[in-house]
Design a protein around this motif. Structure first.
Motif, PDB file in Angstrom:
ATOM      1  N   VAL A 173       0.843  -1.133  -0.037  1.00 22.46           N
ATOM      2  CA  VAL A 173       0.092  -0.037  -0.050  1.00 22.46           C
ATOM      3  C   VAL A 173       0.901   1.339   0.050  1.00 22.46           C
ATOM      4  O   VAL A 173       2.040   1.242   0.811  1.00 22.46           O
ATOM      5  N   ALA A 174       0.543   2.151  -0.941  1.00 20.75           N
ATOM      6  CA  ALA A 174       1.198   3.596  -0.735  1.00 20.75           C
ATOM      7  C   ALA A 174       0.301   4.568  -0.836  1.00 20.75           C
ATOM      8  O   ALA A 174      -0.930   4.662  -1.318  1.00 20.75           O
ATOM      9  N   VAL A 175       0.834   5.637   0.276  1.00 22.26           N
ATOM     10  CA  VAL A 175      -0.193   6.791   0.542  1.00 22.26           C
ATOM     11  C   VAL A 175       0.293   8.070  -0.100  1.00 22.26           C
ATOM     12  O   VAL A 175       1.612   8.472   0.105  1.00 22.26           O
ATOM     13  N   ASN A 176      -0.598   8.873  -0.674  1.00 20.39           N
ATOM     14  CA  ASN A 176      -0.213  10.232  -1.032  1.00 20.39           C
ATOM     15  C   ASN A 176      -0.589  11.079   0.224  1.00 20.39           C
ATOM     16  O   ASN A 176      -1.709  11.112   0.918  1.00 20.39           O
ATOM     17  N   TYR A 177       0.416  12.070   0.460  1.00 27.47           N
ATOM     18  CA  TYR A 177      -0.131  13.055   1.357  1.00 27.47           C
ATOM     19  C   TYR A 177       0.572  14.572   0.808  1.00 27.47           C
ATOM     20  O   TYR A 177       1.215  14.400   0.053  1.00 27.47           O
ATOM     21  N   ARG A 178      -0.029  15.534   1.564  1.00 24.71           N
ATOM     22  CA  ARG A 178       0.321  16.970   1.161  1.00 24.71           C
ATOM     23  C   ARG A 178       1.763  16.959   1.825  1.00 24.71           C
ATOM     24  O   ARG A 178       2.143  16.803   2.783  1.00 24.71           O
ATOM     25  N   VAL A 179       2.355  17.810   0.752  1.00 28.01           N
ATOM     26  CA  VAL A 179       3.908  18.277   0.832  1.00 28.01           C
ATOM     27  C   VAL A 179       3.802  19.777   0.926  1.00 28.01           C
ATOM     28  O   VAL A 179       3.064  20.540   0.325  1.00 28.01           O
ATOM     29  N   GLY A 180       5.260  20.269   1.201  1.00 28.14           N
ATOM     30  CA  GLY A 180       5.406  21.701   0.958  1.00 28.14           C
ATOM     31  C   GLY A 180       4.499  22.623   1.887  1.00 28.14           C
ATOM     32  O   GLY A 180       4.058  22.192   2.682  1.00 28.14           O
ATOM     33  N   GLY A 181       4.249  23.803   1.362  1.00 27.88           N
ATOM     34  CA  GLY A 181       3.234  24.822   1.823  1.00 27.88           C
ATOM     35  C   GLY A 181       1.762  24.159   2.078  1.00 27.88           C
ATOM     36  O   GLY A 181       1.187  24.719   2.926  1.00 27.88           O
ATOM     37  N   PHE A 182       1.401  23.369   1.186  1.00 29.45           N
ATOM     38  CA  PHE A 182       0.142  22.568   1.388  1.00 29.45           C
ATOM     39  C   PHE A 182       0.044  21.769   2.578  1.00 29.45           C
ATOM     40  O   PHE A 182      -0.988  21.333   2.902  1.00 29.45           O
ATOM     41  N   GLY A 183       1.176  21.068   2.891  1.00 27.91           N
ATOM     42  CA  GLY A 183       1.081  19.988   3.951  1.00 27.91           C
ATOM     43  C   GLY A 183       1.713  20.456   5.253  1.00 27.91           C
ATOM     44  O   GLY A 183       1.542  19.780   6.311  1.00 27.91           O
ATOM     45  N   PHE A 184       2.710  21.205   5.058  1.00 23.10           N
ATOM     46  CA  PHE A 184       3.646  21.507   6.322  1.00 23.10           C
ATOM     47  C   PHE A 184       3.741  22.946   6.630  1.00 23.10           C
ATOM     48  O   PHE A 184       4.945  23.361   6.877  1.00 23.10           O
ATOM     49  N   MET A 185       2.902  23.938   6.369  1.00 28.16           N
ATOM     50  CA  MET A 185       2.855  25.269   6.469  1.00 28.16           C
ATOM     51  C   MET A 185       3.013  25.421   8.123  1.00 28.16           C
ATOM     52  O   MET A 185       2.119  24.987   8.908  1.00 28.16           O
ATOM     53  N   PRO A 186       4.072  26.324   8.399  1.00 29.60           N
ATOM     54  CA  PRO A 186       4.320  26.651   9.771  1.00 29.60           C
ATOM     55  C   PRO A 186       3.544  27.977  10.104  1.00 29.60           C
ATOM     56  O   PRO A 186       2.858  28.712   9.232  1.00 29.60           O
ATOM     57  N   GLY A 187       3.706  28.442  11.324  1.00 30.27           N
ATOM     58  CA  GLY A 187       3.329  29.704  11.791  1.00 30.27           C
ATOM     59  C   GLY A 187       2.092  30.052  13.119  1.00 30.27           C
ATOM     60  O   GLY A 187       1.358  28.816  13.088  1.00 30.27           O
ATOM     61  N   SER A 188       2.188  31.100  13.605  1.00 26.93           N
ATOM     62  CA  SER A 188       1.263  31.114  14.700  1.00 26.93           C
ATOM     63  C   SER A 188      -0.288  30.856  14.372  1.00 26.93           C
ATOM     64  O   SER A 188      -1.091  30.190  14.944  1.00 26.93           O
ATOM     65  N   ASP A 189      -0.600  31.567  13.231  1.00 26.66           N
ATOM     66  CA  ASP A 189      -2.075  31.399  12.425  1.00 26.66           C
ATOM     67  C   ASP A 189      -2.464  29.897  12.353  1.00 26.66           C
ATOM     68  O   ASP A 189      -3.366  29.444  12.744  1.00 26.66           O
ATOM     69  N   ILE A 190      -1.470  29.061  11.694  1.00 29.95           N
ATOM     70  CA  ILE A 190      -1.674  27.769  11.566  1.00 29.95           C
ATOM     71  C   ILE A 190      -1.803  26.776  12.838  1.00 29.95           C
ATOM     72  O   ILE A 190      -2.566  26.255  12.913  1.00 29.95           O
ATOM     73  N   ALA A 278       8.369  33.664  10.029  1.00 32.80           N
ATOM     74  CA  ALA A 278       9.235  33.933   8.936  1.00 32.80           C
ATOM     75  C   ALA A 278       8.491  33.393   7.513  1.00 32.80           C
ATOM     76  O   ALA A 278       8.380  34.104   6.603  1.00 32.80           O
ATOM     77  N   ILE A 279       8.561  32.011   7.467  1.00 28.62           N
ATOM     78  CA  ILE A 279       8.174  31.168   6.531  1.00 28.62           C
ATOM     79  C   ILE A 279       6.734  31.665   6.078  1.00 28.62           C
ATOM     80  O   ILE A 279       6.283  32.093   4.682  1.00 28.62           O
ATOM     81  N   TYR A 280       5.982  31.600   7.026  1.00 30.06           N
ATOM     82  CA  TYR A 280       4.246  32.069   6.970  1.00 30.06           C
ATOM     83  C   TYR A 280       4.219  33.440   6.479  1.00 30.06           C
ATOM     84  O   TYR A 280       3.515  33.655   5.474  1.00 30.06           O
ATOM     85  N   ASN A 281       4.789  34.485   6.807  1.00 30.09           N
ATOM     86  CA  ASN A 281       4.705  35.861   6.637  1.00 30.09           C
ATOM     87  C   ASN A 281       5.110  35.900   5.123  1.00 30.09           C
ATOM     88  O   ASN A 281       4.475  36.945   4.389  1.00 30.09           O
ATOM     89  N   LYS A 282       6.217  35.226   4.678  1.00 32.86           N
ATOM     90  CA  LYS A 282       6.617  35.379   3.435  1.00 32.86           C
ATOM     91  C   LYS A 282       5.526  34.755   2.352  1.00 32.86           C
ATOM     92  O   LYS A 282       5.168  35.463   1.345  1.00 32.86           O
ATOM     93  N   VAL A 283       5.141  33.666   2.599  1.00 32.94           N
ATOM     94  CA  VAL A 283       3.905  33.028   1.691  1.00 32.94           C
ATOM     95  C   VAL A 283       2.692  33.972   2.023  1.00 32.94           C
ATOM     96  O   VAL A 283       2.066  34.327   0.880  1.00 32.94           O
ATOM     97  N   VAL A 284       2.349  34.667   2.853  1.00 30.00           N
ATOM     98  CA  VAL A 284       1.242  35.625   3.086  1.00 30.00           C
ATOM     99  C   VAL A 284       1.526  36.843   2.143  1.00 30.00           C
ATOM    100  O   VAL A 284       0.343  37.161   1.502  1.00 30.00           O
ATOM    101  N   SER A 285       2.601  37.268   2.069  1.00 35.90           N
ATOM    102  CA  SER A 285       3.038  38.557   1.456  1.00 35.90           C
ATOM    103  C   SER A 285       2.989  38.164  -0.234  1.00 35.90           C
ATOM    104  O   SER A 285       2.144  38.842  -0.658  1.00 35.90           O
ATOM    105  N   GLU A 286       3.565  37.020  -0.534  1.00 35.32           N
ATOM    106  CA  GLU A 286       3.564  36.733  -1.815  1.00 35.32           C
ATOM    107  C   GLU A 286       2.160  36.446  -2.650  1.00 35.32           C
ATOM    108  O   GLU A 286       2.103  36.542  -3.516  1.00 35.32           O
TER     109      GLU A 286
END
Length: 559
Positions: A173-190, A278-286
């Motif tokens: 069995v192989a599972v697909n899971y969310r990666v990158g900003g779709f799956g592991f977004m950091p930040g206080s809001d998250i 910082a990562i989250y704020n960069k994504v929010v800004s972009e």
């Protein structure tokens, strides 16, 4: 690099098999919410792209996965499963950045069959399997630095065929899971929203889906082994520590054993740490959400193109930042209640037998982009700036000092003064490989054997790539052997030991004649060495000074 090599090997493997295809009637499995129609080749049934969760789009973007609640009718599980949105190259190098910008476009994502509606599972089984077979199950979690990867690249046919030839049938069995900003977004809001570590929650829901449905495919939900490589291997460790080590569902364990290929403990700062924000704020800004009243709602309502480009605007691991990842699992106080090292030391880990091992030269491909590092001071500054924000510069210098400024001591190991791409290449490769993989493995093994001495474990080191210029037995080269894309002694050996473990929770039981006994690590501190021409035992005591420093200072080596 490994991503492309794996893809090429997969296509070669499938092409080689094509002339001998013998088709049978399309296998069909009826689930409570859908009829699943698969395909059959070489006596192996394949069901690819079975949805296990609602599409994480719209209001469900950046939200924990939700079980399917409606009937989906008939699903033709015979095509190429859609990958979750991928994060590729970004760097300050102009040619690479141009390439990265192209690869990160929605056009390329579409061409490579990637998109948000991606939470699916692949199943491959012997065609003889029935709902009463109760076959052992191996649950594969792919790697890719938590930024890329999908089930598209992995085919379990070779392993299933070998299990059938030995009358030790398994289901893959192989599972697909969310990666990158779709799956592991950091930040206080998250963190406040309860939407951290979504990729791990996807994996967990996939395991629950297996518990509910695998019997209909001929599998035994009480005989599941979780298995992963790189980020998938780190995911296996984290699944063992998720919810403080509680791996139960409906009163029963979701898995009974684990295999970790290249990865275990990754000490990390919390989701809302300064780097995470910082990562989250960069994504929010972009994404154009900086002035929104609710920035997270704004990210969820952004069109796919806007959010994809924003999420991929931060450094990727195929860049100068390397394994100082933008996106990775971080403590959230709920699913991952603490850093990986803390959970291990406190014994909050599922009590299941496990195999864990590494490639000899784990760090080489992660040290290819830092050619400006020519002195010890440069290496110290690099690690201090991008990696260990809780450590003083002197503490980082002390760590670096445990690795001689001598190419003969660096990685690729055992190659003397050769393969030195730039003045600090082999040294940095040794450091990164040990910190993320090889010596962190030994630290984890010591902790596990102290906390749970009654739980058996086995460990290995692969050296079959010795002699490959500059990269040696590089990180992820085991994908080619474990999945049978490169037939030979290493692949035969590894698959045989793994089949024994999947069937019996002991890699030695049922092994064909001629393979050495693999001693438990806690009893011997010995590694099984998978080399190009055979297998032998190796003492797990190399680079002892560096290992001691890492073990003694793990609390300041959080990323």
């Amino acid at each position: 690099m490994w991503y492309l090599l794996s893809l090429a090997a997969l296509f070669a493997h499938l092409s080689a098999a094509a002339p001998t295809i013998n088709k049978r009637a399309d296998p069909t499995v009826k689930l409570d919410y859908a009829n699943i129609v698969g395909s059959s080749v070489l006596g192996v049934d394949s069901f690819k792209g079975i949805p296990y969760a609602q599409p994480p789009v719209g209001k469900l973007r950046l939200k924990p996965p939700q079980p399917i609640t409606t009937n989906l009718g008939t699903i033709q599980a015979t095509g190429l499963p859609r990958a979750c949105p991928q994060m590729y190259l970004s760097s300050d190098n102009i040619p690479e950045d141009i390439l990265g910008r192209f690869i990160n476009t929605p056009f390329f994502q579409t061409v490579s069959n990637a998109g948000e509606d991606c939470l699916t599972i692949n199943i491959q089984r012997p065609s003889s399997a029935t709902p009463t077979s109760k076959l052992p199950v191996v649950f594969w979690i792919f790697g890719g630095a938590f930024e890329l990867g999908s089930t598209q690249l992995y085919d379990g046919t070779s392993l299933v065929l070998r299990s059938m030839a030995q009358n030790r049938d398994i289901i893959y069995v192989a599972v697909n899971y969310r990666v990158g900003g779709f799956g592991f977004m950091p930040g206080s809001d998250i963190l406040k929203d309860g939407s951290a570590n979504l990729g791990h929650l996807d994996q967990r829901l996939g395991l629950q889906w297996v518990a509910d449905n695998i019997a209909k495919f001929g599998g035994d939900p009480e005989k599941v082994t979780i298995w992963g490589e790189s980020a998938g291997s780190i995911s296996v460790y984290n699944q063992m520590t998720l919810y403080d080590g509680d791996n139960t569902y409906k009163g029963k364990p979701l898995f009974r054993a684990a295999i970790m290929d290249s990865g275990s403990v990754v000490p990390a700062d919390p989701v809302d740490c300064p780097k995470g924000n910082a990562i989250y704020n960069k994504v929010v800004s972009e994404a154009g959400c900086a002035n929104a009243a609710n920035k997270l709602d704004c990210l969820r309502s952004a069109d796919y193109t806007t959010f994809l480009n924003a999420a991929n605007s931060v450094p990727a691991f195929l860049s100068y930042n390397s394994v100082a990842l933008s996106y990775l699992p971080r403590p959230d106080g709920k699913a991952l209640t603490a850093s990986a090292d803390v959970l291990g030391k406190s014994g909050h880990i599922a009590k299941v037998p496990f195999i864990i091992g590494d490639q000899e030269d784990e760090g080489t491909i992660f040290a290819l982009m830092q050619s400006n590092l020519t002195t010890t001071d440069h290496v110290v500054d690099y690690l201090s700036t991008l990696y260990f924000h809780s450590a003083t510069k002197q503490q980082v210098r002390d760590l670096v000092a445990t690795y001689p400024d001598d190419p003969s001591a660096g990685s690729p190991f055992r190659t003397g003064p050769f393969n030195q791409l730039y003045p600090q290449y082999k040294r940095l490769a040794a450091i990164l490989g040990d910190l993320v993989f090889t010596l962190s493995r030994r630290v984890f093994l010591n902790i596990a054997n102290q906390k749970q001495p009654d739980v058996p474990s086995w460990s290995y080191l692969a050296t079959y790539g010795y002699g490959i210029p500059f990269i040696g037995t590089f990180h992820a080269s085991d994908i080619l052997t474990t999945h049978g894309y490169t037939p030979g002694i290493p692949s035969t050996s590894i698959q045989n030991y793994y089949l024994s473990f999947i069937n019996t929770m002991d890699p030695n039981k049922g092994m064909p004649f001629g393979f050495p006994n693999w001693p438990r690590w806690g009893e011997s501190k010995k590694l099984l060495n998978f080399s190009a021409l055979g297998n032998s035992l190796l003492s797990d005591d190399f680079r002892a000074t560096s290992a001691k420093y890492i073990a003694d200072h793990v609390d300041i080596l959080h990323i």
